[in-house]
Design an enzyme around this catalytic site. Sequence first.
Site, PDB file in Angstrom:
ATOM      1  CD  GLU A 121      -3.216  -0.816   2.038  1.00 15.52           C
ATOM      2  OE1 GLU A 121      -3.179   0.144   2.829  1.00 15.52           O
ATOM      3  OE2 GLU A 121      -4.137  -1.640   2.008  1.00 15.52           O
ATOM      4  CG  HIS A 237      -9.023   6.876   1.225  1.00 13.57           C
ATOM      5  ND1 HIS A 237      -8.971   6.641  -0.130  1.00 13.57           N
ATOM      6  CD2 HIS A 237      -8.486   5.781   1.811  1.00 13.57           C
ATOM      7  CE1 HIS A 237      -8.436   5.460  -0.341  1.00 13.57           C
ATOM      8  NE2 HIS A 237      -8.126   4.915   0.816  1.00 13.57           N
TER       9      HIS A 237
HETATM   10  C1  LIG Z   1     -14.039   2.588   4.795  1.00 11.95           C
HETATM   11  C2  LIG Z   1     -12.838   2.466   5.705  1.00 11.95           C
HETATM   12  C3  LIG Z   1     -11.772   1.654   5.349  1.00 11.95           C
HETATM   13  C4  LIG Z   1     -10.672   1.531   6.201  1.00 11.95           C
HETATM   14  N1  LIG Z   1      -9.659   0.671   5.861  1.00 11.95           N
HETATM   15  C5  LIG Z   1      -8.649   0.471   6.737  1.00 11.95           C
HETATM   16  C6  LIG Z   1      -7.657  -0.516   6.482  1.00 11.95           C
HETATM   17  O1  LIG Z   1      -7.688  -1.211   5.472  1.00 11.95           O
HETATM   18  N2  LIG Z   1      -6.675  -0.687   7.412  1.00 11.95           N
HETATM   19  C7  LIG Z   1      -6.601   0.046   8.562  1.00 11.95           C
HETATM   20  O2  LIG Z   1      -5.681  -0.160   9.356  1.00 11.95           O
HETATM   21  N3  LIG Z   1      -7.535   0.980   8.818  1.00 11.95           N
HETATM   22  C8  LIG Z   1      -8.558   1.193   7.956  1.00 11.95           C
HETATM   23  N4  LIG Z   1      -9.512   2.122   8.240  1.00 11.95           N
HETATM   24  C9  LIG Z   1      -9.449   2.821   9.533  1.00 11.95           C
HETATM   25  C10 LIG Z   1      -9.839   1.848  10.642  1.00 11.95           C
HETATM   26  O3  LIG Z   1     -10.938   1.062  10.208  1.00 11.95           O
HETATM   27  C11 LIG Z   1     -10.222   2.584  11.916  1.00 11.95           C
HETATM   28  O4  LIG Z   1      -9.282   3.558  12.226  1.00 11.95           O
HETATM   29  C12 LIG Z   1     -10.307   1.610  13.090  1.00 11.95           C
HETATM   30  O5  LIG Z   1     -11.151   0.540  12.741  1.00 11.95           O
HETATM   31  C13 LIG Z   1     -10.824   2.326  14.312  1.00 11.95           C
HETATM   32  O6  LIG Z   1     -11.182   1.371  15.278  1.00 11.95           O
HETATM   33  P1  LIG Z   1     -11.859   1.869  16.610  1.00 11.95           P
HETATM   34  O7  LIG Z   1     -12.212   0.648  17.381  1.00 11.95           O
HETATM   35  O8  LIG Z   1     -11.028   2.901  17.237  1.00 11.95           O
HETATM   36  O9  LIG Z   1     -13.197   2.628  16.120  1.00 11.95           O
HETATM   37  P2  LIG Z   1     -14.492   2.062  15.408  1.00 11.95           P
HETATM   38  O10 LIG Z   1     -14.282   0.743  14.813  1.00 11.95           O
HETATM   39  O11 LIG Z   1     -14.998   3.140  14.526  1.00 11.95           O
HETATM   40  O12 LIG Z   1     -15.502   1.864  16.621  1.00 11.95           O
HETATM   41  C14 LIG Z   1     -16.009   2.968  17.334  1.00 11.95           C
HETATM   42  C15 LIG Z   1     -17.077   2.480  18.277  1.00 11.95           C
HETATM   43  O13 LIG Z   1     -17.477   3.537  19.138  1.00 11.95           O
HETATM   44  C16 LIG Z   1     -18.893   3.609  19.178  1.00 11.95           C
HETATM   45  N5  LIG Z   1     -19.287   4.965  19.558  1.00 11.95           N
HETATM   46  C17 LIG Z   1     -19.062   6.137  18.927  1.00 11.95           C
HETATM   47  N6  LIG Z   1     -19.623   7.159  19.611  1.00 11.95           N
HETATM   48  C18 LIG Z   1     -20.200   6.602  20.717  1.00 11.95           C
HETATM   49  C19 LIG Z   1     -20.947   7.118  21.807  1.00 11.95           C
HETATM   50  N7  LIG Z   1     -21.207   8.422  21.937  1.00 11.95           N
HETATM   51  N8  LIG Z   1     -21.392   6.249  22.748  1.00 11.95           N
HETATM   52  C20 LIG Z   1     -21.139   4.920  22.657  1.00 11.95           C
HETATM   53  N9  LIG Z   1     -20.424   4.375  21.641  1.00 11.95           N
HETATM   54  C21 LIG Z   1     -19.986   5.211  20.683  1.00 11.95           C
HETATM   55  C22 LIG Z   1     -19.297   3.184  17.768  1.00 11.95           C
HETATM   56  O14 LIG Z   1     -20.650   2.821  17.712  1.00 11.95           O
HETATM   57  C23 LIG Z   1     -18.347   2.008  17.580  1.00 11.95           C
HETATM   58  O15 LIG Z   1     -18.829   0.852  18.218  1.00 11.95           O
HETATM   59  C24 LIG Z   1     -10.624   2.263   7.409  1.00 11.95           C
HETATM   60  C25 LIG Z   1     -11.685   3.091   7.760  1.00 11.95           C
HETATM   61  C26 LIG Z   1     -12.783   3.195   6.914  1.00 11.95           C
HETATM   62  C27 LIG Z   1     -13.919   4.085   7.317  1.00 11.95           C
END
Ligand SMILES: Cc1cc2nc3c(=O)[nH]c(=O)nc-3n(C[C@H](O)[C@H](O)[C@H](O)COP(=O)(O)OP(=O)(O)OC[C@H]3O[C@@H](n4cnc5c(N)ncnc54)[C@H](O)[C@@H]3O)c2cc1C
Length: 506
Positions: A121, A237
Amino acid sequence: MRRVVVHEGPLIVGGGLAGLSAALEAVPVAGVSKGALVVTPAPLLDACSSAWAQGGMAAALGKDDSAELHAKDTEVAGAGLVVPEVAEALTEHGRETVEWLASLGAPFDRDADGGFAVSLEAAHSMPRVARVGGDGAGRAILSAVVEAARAASHIEIWEDGRLRGLLQDASGRVRGAVIERAGVLVDVHAHAVVLATGGIGGLFEVTTNPAALRGEGMALAYLAGAEILDPEFVQFHPTAIDVGLDPAPLATEALRGEGARLVDRDGKFLIGPEPDADLAARDIVARAVHEARASARGAFLDARAAVGDHFPHEFPAVFAACQGAGIDPRVQPIPVAAAVHYHMGGIAAGEDGRTSVAGLYAIGECAATGVHGANRLASNSLLEAATFGRQAGRAAAREGAVAVGEVSAVMVGGDLPEPEMMALRAAMTRYCGVVRGGEGLEALCRMLDEMAVSHPVALSVVAAQLVAEGALERRESRGGHFRSDYPQTDKVALHTRMTARVAVAV
Ligand SMILES: Cc1cc2nc3c(=O)[nH]c(=O)nc-3n(C[C@H](O)[C@H](O)[C@H](O)COP(=O)(O)OP(=O)(O)OC[C@H]3O[C@@H](n4cnc5c(N)ncnc54)[C@H](O)[C@@H]3O)c2cc1C
């Protein structure tokens, strides 16, 4: 009068990869804690970026690769603001984290020898992204983690709870959170609160993130006195599929890794003819796409020669998104736009998630640990969410009960009415988007200040203010932050740190 629930262990807010990785490791500690309570507003696998990730997880898995090389690439991408020790601490856990997820059942693609298949990538000097089913990494990885979390007897999960406030005692220590369930506010007293609330894409009009991700965790952490680090650094992106959908579906970077090219409507290369020109850092490619669209040349990802008939099999998620919009990427270039994708800034936190406020942890995308600096290296975020999420889970499980005393809520946050929310999102994309300028940012900050007066409990306004004020204060261009009025990159790279609304560069 709010309902009260007492939980003897950490309360984890968010059910993405970070939150659930923390929960799995927050096993009971005798005499100290009895397991984790996970709260999300939607059923697991819904409304989180983790399930939408396409490319995969970066880790030094190839035989010519090393954790040091991976850390170096991470530092170069981060444009002077990556903390080297933190990048090293992350990359040296790369293989261990991928193997842990595989042991939970994540079906990573394998090579002929049974090792992890890796792909290239942008801005990686080696193929090092572990994929699943071509472009289905996020859902497949998270599904395995969700299954493990549901089976774990030490984890309780509420799939109807939204974070509305934090509970603090007189010393400022976080002692729990206010959670809204079916319209009822519940004070959840816990040994520690781990914020895993994801990104801020929902604050912008054009984003690849689930629209409900609006920086509410970051806003509440800030109001509780936690330090916010570099909030202005947002990654755009370059290849969101431009078919007018909210959120915008993504055409994974792996397509460019396979040789797909960025062209204008006349088929001219957007960046240059060199085979690797389109694999430059994301900010450079995003600006090229933004400028081509602004000048009416149009921007398209042409995968006809590089992927062609293999599209449905190799990139099934992107293929389905294109087909849904009436585009056949085997024979047509895909129209693309730059979209808010990832928040590098956020709640300042260590590798084990500790923030500057006692009892409060932050992990995953809502945290800023120093790994991503001004620009995230592609596919480092899933690795960070799982690796540092696990470490935070272990640390938070060792937090014991705090003697009972007066606690009060920082603020019980509310929503911005929908028309104002749409106006906020449009203004953030216009003035705090791929290209930012002082005049526009000042107008944006004034608008947000007015909204904060008329809607004083709206957390999305607080979160937007942090990003916009950081962008206004940073009078240079670096990584994901580009100022048309300050295009230079300063010799010395400084962080933005905000606590209780005072921004200082140190
Ligand atoms: C389309 C897309 C493709 C991507 N591809 C890649 C990739 O290939 N490789 C990579 O490394 N990264 C990728 N990323 C980035 C990566 O997916 C995210 O940075 C990572 O998954 C974040 O994980 P997280 O657990 O911090 O947040 P998330 O997975 O977003 O989870 C956040 C959680 O918090 C909850 N939440 C939010 N606000 C509240 C609230 N007020 N009260 C209670 N719960 C709440 C949500 O409901 C959810 O359950 C991509 C992102 C996107 C959008």
